[in-house]
Design a protein around this motif. Structure first.
Motif, PDB file in Angstrom:
ATOM      1  N   TYR A 169       0.852  -1.188   0.000  1.00  0.00           N
ATOM      2  CA  TYR A 169       0.000   0.000   0.000  1.00  0.00           C
ATOM      3  C   TYR A 169       0.888   1.238   0.000  1.00  0.00           C
ATOM      4  O   TYR A 169       1.965   1.239   0.604  1.00  0.00           O
ATOM      5  CB  TYR A 169      -0.890   0.042   1.243  1.00  0.00           C
ATOM      6  CG  TYR A 169      -1.847  -1.112   1.397  1.00  0.00           C
ATOM      7  CD1 TYR A 169      -3.165  -1.009   0.959  1.00  0.00           C
ATOM      8  CD2 TYR A 169      -1.454  -2.295   2.010  1.00  0.00           C
ATOM      9  CE1 TYR A 169      -4.062  -2.064   1.128  1.00  0.00           C
ATOM     10  CE2 TYR A 169      -2.339  -3.352   2.178  1.00  0.00           C
ATOM     11  CZ  TYR A 169      -3.636  -3.234   1.735  1.00  0.00           C
ATOM     12  OH  TYR A 169      -4.516  -4.270   1.901  1.00  0.00           O
ATOM     13  N   ASP A 170       0.441   2.300  -0.656  1.00  0.00           N
ATOM     14  CA  ASP A 170       1.224   3.532  -0.629  1.00  0.00           C
ATOM     15  C   ASP A 170       0.999   4.277   0.685  1.00  0.00           C
ATOM     16  O   ASP A 170       0.320   3.786   1.589  1.00  0.00           O
ATOM     17  CB  ASP A 170       0.930   4.408  -1.852  1.00  0.00           C
ATOM     18  CG  ASP A 170      -0.483   4.995  -1.855  1.00  0.00           C
ATOM     19  OD1 ASP A 170      -1.219   4.855  -0.852  1.00  0.00           O
ATOM     20  OD2 ASP A 170      -0.858   5.613  -2.870  1.00  0.00           O
ATOM     21  N   LEU A 171       1.582   5.478   0.796  1.00  0.00           N
ATOM     22  CA  LEU A 171       1.513   6.230   2.045  1.00  0.00           C
ATOM     23  C   LEU A 171       0.150   6.868   2.306  1.00  0.00           C
ATOM     24  O   LEU A 171      -0.019   7.607   3.262  1.00  0.00           O
ATOM     25  CB  LEU A 171       2.608   7.304   2.070  1.00  0.00           C
ATOM     26  CG  LEU A 171       4.012   6.780   2.394  1.00  0.00           C
ATOM     27  CD1 LEU A 171       5.065   7.856   2.141  1.00  0.00           C
ATOM     28  CD2 LEU A 171       4.096   6.295   3.832  1.00  0.00           C
ATOM     29  N   ALA A 172      -0.817   6.562   1.438  1.00  0.00           N
ATOM     30  CA  ALA A 172      -2.202   6.941   1.704  1.00  0.00           C
ATOM     31  C   ALA A 172      -3.056   5.708   1.931  1.00  0.00           C
ATOM     32  O   ALA A 172      -4.287   5.799   1.974  1.00  0.00           O
ATOM     33  CB  ALA A 172      -2.763   7.772   0.552  1.00  0.00           C
ATOM     34  N   GLY A 173      -2.414   4.525   2.054  1.00  0.00           N
ATOM     35  CA  GLY A 173      -3.149   3.301   2.345  1.00  0.00           C
ATOM     36  C   GLY A 173      -3.907   2.734   1.170  1.00  0.00           C
ATOM     37  O   GLY A 173      -4.872   1.992   1.345  1.00  0.00           O
ATOM     38  N   ARG A 174      -3.460   3.051  -0.066  1.00  0.00           N
ATOM     39  CA  ARG A 174      -4.115   2.530  -1.267  1.00  0.00           C
ATOM     40  C   ARG A 174      -3.292   1.379  -1.835  1.00  0.00           C
ATOM     41  O   ARG A 174      -2.065   1.479  -1.940  1.00  0.00           O
ATOM     42  CB  ARG A 174      -4.269   3.641  -2.310  1.00  0.00           C
ATOM     43  CG  ARG A 174      -5.070   4.829  -1.819  1.00  0.00           C
ATOM     44  CD  ARG A 174      -5.069   5.968  -2.821  1.00  0.00           C
ATOM     45  NE  ARG A 174      -3.704   6.424  -3.091  1.00  0.00           N
ATOM     46  CZ  ARG A 174      -3.393   7.374  -3.975  1.00  0.00           C
ATOM     47  NH1 ARG A 174      -4.342   7.934  -4.689  1.00  0.00           N
ATOM     48  NH2 ARG A 174      -2.144   7.755  -4.146  1.00  0.00           N
ATOM     49  N   PRO A 175      -3.912   0.279  -2.240  1.00  0.00           N
ATOM     50  CA  PRO A 175      -3.154  -0.880  -2.713  1.00  0.00           C
ATOM     51  C   PRO A 175      -2.543  -0.656  -4.086  1.00  0.00           C
ATOM     52  O   PRO A 175      -3.103   0.040  -4.930  1.00  0.00           O
ATOM     53  CB  PRO A 175      -4.207  -1.992  -2.760  1.00  0.00           C
ATOM     54  CG  PRO A 175      -5.497  -1.277  -2.968  1.00  0.00           C
ATOM     55  CD  PRO A 175      -5.369   0.024  -2.232  1.00  0.00           C
ATOM     56  N   PHE A 176      -1.384  -1.274  -4.290  1.00  0.00           N
ATOM     57  CA  PHE A 176      -0.728  -1.208  -5.584  1.00  0.00           C
ATOM     58  C   PHE A 176      -1.457  -2.098  -6.588  1.00  0.00           C
ATOM     59  O   PHE A 176      -2.143  -3.058  -6.207  1.00  0.00           O
ATOM     60  CB  PHE A 176       0.729  -1.646  -5.453  1.00  0.00           C
ATOM     61  CG  PHE A 176       1.630  -0.563  -4.939  1.00  0.00           C
ATOM     62  CD1 PHE A 176       2.598   0.013  -5.761  1.00  0.00           C
ATOM     63  CD2 PHE A 176       1.521  -0.107  -3.637  1.00  0.00           C
ATOM     64  CE1 PHE A 176       3.428   1.014  -5.294  1.00  0.00           C
ATOM     65  CE2 PHE A 176       2.343   0.892  -3.156  1.00  0.00           C
ATOM     66  CZ  PHE A 176       3.299   1.458  -3.988  1.00  0.00           C
TER      67      PHE A 176
END
Length: 202
Positions: A169-176
């Motif tokens: 997940y990125d630094l906004a909590g969104r999955p790759f």
């Protein structure tokens, strides 16, 4: 003797918890019949990329301090919005009695998914079967506490990792992309004051 025992029990029940955070309990019940618990956590002294984990109603939450460069990376992040705040966190937050936290304010749908872009707050439990989510900051060597290196792939610029399902997940909590996750990491309802306090449970 009986008076002493009762006094000790009462002291344990009403003793506030102090562990780098301040808690204030009020007797106002919420829809689940549980008392409202307001917790204030000091975050103003967190360094860039610093992280602090804290407990709220028995569950782990994490706050991470992002930099301007991190926010710029989010604009170019390959991760995408992955639907609603659904999944396991719904059950968790309901069990906490925090029905109003299930769908936080619109900031959870913004690019940085936070009311203050500098701070990101999340439930440290993944939306898939309750796996613990780990934080690996930008520029870190990405190692577990035992020294074993975590392979997070090329282009990794910091974020969160679900080791149970190999989800980044990125630094906004969104999955790759191409991950098993169809959900973002859960963001609770909260606010950050000008004095650098994160307030939960209002």
């Amino acid at each position: 003797m009986r008076l002493i025992v009762f006094s000790l029990i009462a002291l344990v029940c009403v003793m506030p918890v102090w562990a780098g955070e301040r808690a204030d309990r009020s007797g106002t019940p919420d829809p689940a019949g549980l008392p409202v618990v307001v917790r204030a956590v000091e975050v103003g002294n967190l360094p860039p990329h610093g992280s602090l984990e804290f407990q709220w109603r028995g569950y782990p939450f994490r706050v991470v301090r992002r930099t301007g460069q991190d926010l710029e990376r989010l604009r170019r992040s390959p991760a995408t919005e992955a639907g609603s705040e659904g999944g396991a966190p719904h059950a968790i937050m309901t069990s906490l009695g925090c029905h109003e936290c299930i769908k936080p304010d619109g900031y959870a749908q913004s690019l940085h998914r936070s009311p203050d872009p500098e701070y990101f707050v999340m439930l440290s439990v993944g939306p898939h079967y309750g796996c613990y989510i780990s934080y690996f900051p930008p520029g870190d060597d990405n190692r577990w506490p035992n020294g074993e290196r975590v392979e997070l792939g090329q282009g990794w610029t910091g974020g969160f990792y679900d080791p149970c399902h190999d989800i980044r997940y990125d630094l906004a909590g969104r999955p790759f992309p191409n991950s098993l996750s169809g959900r973002n990491l859960f963001v609770p309802r909260y606010r950050i004051t000008g004095a650098g306090l994160l307030i939960m449970g209002e």
